[in-house]
Motif scaffolding. Sequence first.
Motif, PDB file in Angstrom:
ATOM      1  N   GLU A   4       0.839  -1.196   0.000  1.00 53.75           N
ATOM      2  CA  GLU A   4       0.000   0.000   0.000  1.00 53.75           C
ATOM      3  C   GLU A   4       0.876   1.249   0.000  1.00 53.75           C
ATOM      4  O   GLU A   4       1.866   1.322   0.745  1.00 53.75           O
ATOM      5  N   ALA A   5       0.509   2.195  -0.836  1.00 51.18           N
ATOM      6  CA  ALA A   5       1.174   3.504  -0.835  1.00 51.18           C
ATOM      7  C   ALA A   5       0.203   4.500  -0.224  1.00 51.18           C
ATOM      8  O   ALA A   5      -0.971   4.542  -0.620  1.00 51.18           O
ATOM      9  N   LYS A   6       0.700   5.243   0.764  1.00 45.63           N
ATOM     10  CA  LYS A   6      -0.161   6.228   1.420  1.00 45.63           C
ATOM     11  C   LYS A   6       0.440   7.621   1.241  1.00 45.63           C
ATOM     12  O   LYS A   6       1.531   7.891   1.753  1.00 45.63           O
ATOM     13  N   ASN A   7      -0.248   8.430   0.495  1.00 50.24           N
ATOM     14  CA  ASN A   7       0.174   9.829   0.281  1.00 50.24           C
ATOM     15  C   ASN A   7       1.646   9.931  -0.088  1.00 50.24           C
ATOM     16  O   ASN A   7       2.401  10.706   0.498  1.00 50.24           O
ATOM     17  N   VAL A   8       2.063   9.129  -1.049  1.00 52.79           N
ATOM     18  CA  VAL A   8       3.480   9.081  -1.409  1.00 52.79           C
ATOM     19  C   VAL A   8       3.848  10.243  -2.343  1.00 52.79           C
ATOM     20  O   VAL A   8       3.217  10.448  -3.384  1.00 52.79           O
ATOM     21  N   ASN A   9       4.851  10.982  -1.919  1.00 55.54           N
ATOM     22  CA  ASN A   9       5.473  12.019  -2.759  1.00 55.54           C
ATOM     23  C   ASN A   9       6.953  11.696  -2.813  1.00 55.54           C
ATOM     24  O   ASN A   9       7.545  11.356  -1.784  1.00 55.54           O
ATOM     25  N   PHE A  10       7.544  11.803  -4.000  1.00 52.97           N
ATOM     26  CA  PHE A  10       8.960  11.467  -4.120  1.00 52.97           C
ATOM     27  C   PHE A  10       9.653  12.542  -4.944  1.00 52.97           C
ATOM     28  O   PHE A  10       9.110  13.033  -5.939  1.00 52.97           O
ATOM     29  N   PHE A  11      10.846  12.877  -4.500  1.00 53.51           N
ATOM     30  CA  PHE A  11      11.590  13.973  -5.147  1.00 53.51           C
ATOM     31  C   PHE A  11      12.985  13.509  -5.544  1.00 53.51           C
ATOM     32  O   PHE A  11      13.667  12.837  -4.760  1.00 53.51           O
ATOM     33  N   TYR A  12      13.377  13.853  -6.800  1.00 48.89           N
ATOM     34  CA  TYR A  12      14.795  13.774  -7.178  1.00 48.89           C
ATOM     35  C   TYR A  12      15.315  15.200  -7.058  1.00 48.89           C
ATOM     36  O   TYR A  12      15.043  16.030  -7.933  1.00 48.89           O
ATOM     37  N   GLY A  13      16.009  15.515  -5.988  1.00 45.64           N
ATOM     38  CA  GLY A  13      16.401  16.908  -5.759  1.00 45.64           C
ATOM     39  C   GLY A  13      15.146  17.750  -5.647  1.00 45.64           C
ATOM     40  O   GLY A  13      14.277  17.475  -4.807  1.00 45.64           O
ATOM     41  N   ASP A  14      15.031  18.745  -6.543  1.00 44.19           N
ATOM     42  CA  ASP A  14      13.847  19.608  -6.525  1.00 44.19           C
ATOM     43  C   ASP A  14      12.701  19.053  -7.379  1.00 44.19           C
ATOM     44  O   ASP A  14      11.597  19.584  -7.356  1.00 44.19           O
ATOM     45  N   PHE A  15      13.035  18.026  -8.173  1.00 47.45           N
ATOM     46  CA  PHE A  15      12.021  17.516  -9.108  1.00 47.45           C
ATOM     47  C   PHE A  15      11.011  16.633  -8.379  1.00 47.45           C
ATOM     48  O   PHE A  15      11.368  15.642  -7.748  1.00 47.45           O
ATOM     49  N   HIS A  16       9.752  17.024  -8.504  1.00 49.29           N
ATOM     50  CA  HIS A  16       8.676  16.319  -7.821  1.00 49.29           C
ATOM     51  C   HIS A  16       8.216  15.160  -8.721  1.00 49.29           C
ATOM     52  O   HIS A  16       7.382  15.342  -9.610  1.00 49.29           O
ATOM     53  N   ALA A  17       8.778  13.963  -8.501  1.00 48.08           N
ATOM     54  CA  ALA A  17       8.589  12.847  -9.442  1.00 48.08           C
ATOM     55  C   ALA A  17       7.293  12.081  -9.214  1.00 48.08           C
ATOM     56  O   ALA A  17       6.705  11.561 -10.168  1.00 48.08           O
ATOM     57  N   LEU A  18       6.872  11.985  -7.959  1.00 45.27           N
ATOM     58  CA  LEU A  18       5.611  11.297  -7.656  1.00 45.27           C
ATOM     59  C   LEU A  18       4.762  12.210  -6.781  1.00 45.27           C
ATOM     60  O   LEU A  18       5.261  12.749  -5.791  1.00 45.27           O
ATOM     61  N   LYS A  19       3.501  12.354  -7.174  1.00 45.97           N
ATOM     62  CA  LYS A  19       2.661  13.362  -6.519  1.00 45.97           C
ATOM     63  C   LYS A  19       1.472  12.719  -5.824  1.00 45.97           C
ATOM     64  O   LYS A  19       0.528  12.272  -6.481  1.00 45.97           O
ATOM     65  N   ASP A  20       1.599  12.614  -4.528  1.00 48.96           N
ATOM     66  CA  ASP A  20       0.457  12.202  -3.701  1.00 48.96           C
ATOM     67  C   ASP A  20      -0.187  10.902  -4.182  1.00 48.96           C
ATOM     68  O   ASP A  20      -1.388  10.849  -4.435  1.00 48.96           O
ATOM     69  N   ILE A  21       0.621   9.869  -4.278  1.00 49.88           N
ATOM     70  CA  ILE A  21       0.117   8.589  -4.786  1.00 49.88           C
ATOM     71  C   ILE A  21      -0.487   7.773  -3.638  1.00 49.88           C
ATOM     72  O   ILE A  21       0.146   7.579  -2.591  1.00 49.88           O
ATOM     73  N   ASN A  22      -1.693   7.297  -3.867  1.00 48.91           N
ATOM     74  CA  ASN A  22      -2.332   6.359  -2.947  1.00 48.91           C
ATOM     75  C   ASN A  22      -2.742   5.124  -3.743  1.00 48.91           C
ATOM     76  O   ASN A  22      -3.391   5.244  -4.786  1.00 48.91           O
TER      77      ASN A  22
END
Lengths: 249, 220
Positions: A4-22
């Motif tokens: 399960e992914a809960k409110n997943v946000n992932f960043f490469y440096g400043d780059f917002h690669a994954l946005k609020d994944i559930n």
Amino acid sequence: MKLEAKNVNFFYGDFHALKDINMKIESNTVTAFIGPSGCGKSTFLRLFNRMNDLIADTHLDGECMLGDTNIYDKSISVDELRKTVGMVFQKPNPFPKSIFENVAYGLRINGERSKSVIEDTVETSLRQAALWEEVKDKLKKSAYALSGGQQQRLCIARALAVNPSVILMDEPASALDPISTSKIEELIFELKNHYTVVIVTHNMQQAARVSDKTGFFMLGELIEYDDTKKIFLNPEKEQTQNYITGRFG
Amino acid sequence: MKHTESELVDIKNSISEMWNLVQSQFEKAKTALLNSDEDLARVVISTEKRVNAFELKIDSDCENYIALFSPVAIDLRLVLSMIKINKTLERIGDFADGIARFVLESDEHGSHLELLKEIDVETMLVAVETMLEKTLQAITTENTAQAGMVFSIDNSIDTLYAEAIKKLAGHVVTNPNDALYVLHLMTVLRKIERAGDHCNNIMEEIVFYLDAKVLKHQKK
């Protein structure tokens, strides 16, 4: 729920690669991630066995759960995690060892000493990977002597040997010919009887053929996640429809 | 067997089940008509819902197969023909239902079993049953060798239909009180004749699936 992914946000440096994944992924299912290059699907897949930990200057917000455990919890051993969550990559990457030793490798580094246990596990894993009949008489030969499709199934056998419960696959058939691809797809379909399989693929027909659920990603967002039948017959979102019908962009 | 193949086998099995159901419906409708058996007619009418449900299920299975497996060549022909055969079988099921309803309604006009014998409706009904059986055999055995026989049975039904209409016209002249019954009976005959046409279409679809030949709108 297996993953399960809960409110997943992932960043490469400043780059917002994954946005609020559930997302919730059930046990003994095949889940496919599709989407254009750079949409974040491989990044999301790699979160589940912490492969992104190896990349400098990355940052995760949110939780990635394996059962009831947050796999990013400080108490989690990454080595132990990767025994439970195996991974198969786009390009077959056998070790420069024999076929037998490739599959036995994980057992040996985990401290297994029993010859009979190792032999049994190697055979079982190769059978599960639908490779045993093709290699049983040449187990001592180099893994590099195998074809690309066989090497990929060997890598799957290697992942199975350490008894995982989840198999992550990142474009596992994209470098293979149609016959080898068909064997890998059939294998994926069989594997779900014992494992939870998550696959990233650029091949939408492959996602349709093998998966129970499909997630469509675009620009780091999970646009739609539903039963594969629903996604390919009657998607909710126009963006999904445009992508799977080739009208995207 | 690969899972993509087993999905196709499932579709073929479903259509065979529907075939058996429609055959059973038609056989019961025949018996009900030839014996003025209202109870049996009611069974046919109540079972019609099952035929409709089968049609929806097979339609959905075929849609899913195309969406998920992108079939080509013989697999594509199979699914396309299954969609059409499914619809056609459902229509034949409707005809059985229509014949059963006639049995219930004709009670108002009295029994005319002698007239039914005179126009040889039983032979027409048996011919349709034979066509259903032969077409099912063709798809089950994947053999179109009996296609010619199926097409010729349809021709014989057309001949019987034309003769029956003439006899009914003569009957009305001599028995004007039966005119309303005869008009209703003509719709039944038309259903039987159309059922034969539909079996013809099914055979054409089987030939398309197995032999990749298009027989539609051609003299056979």
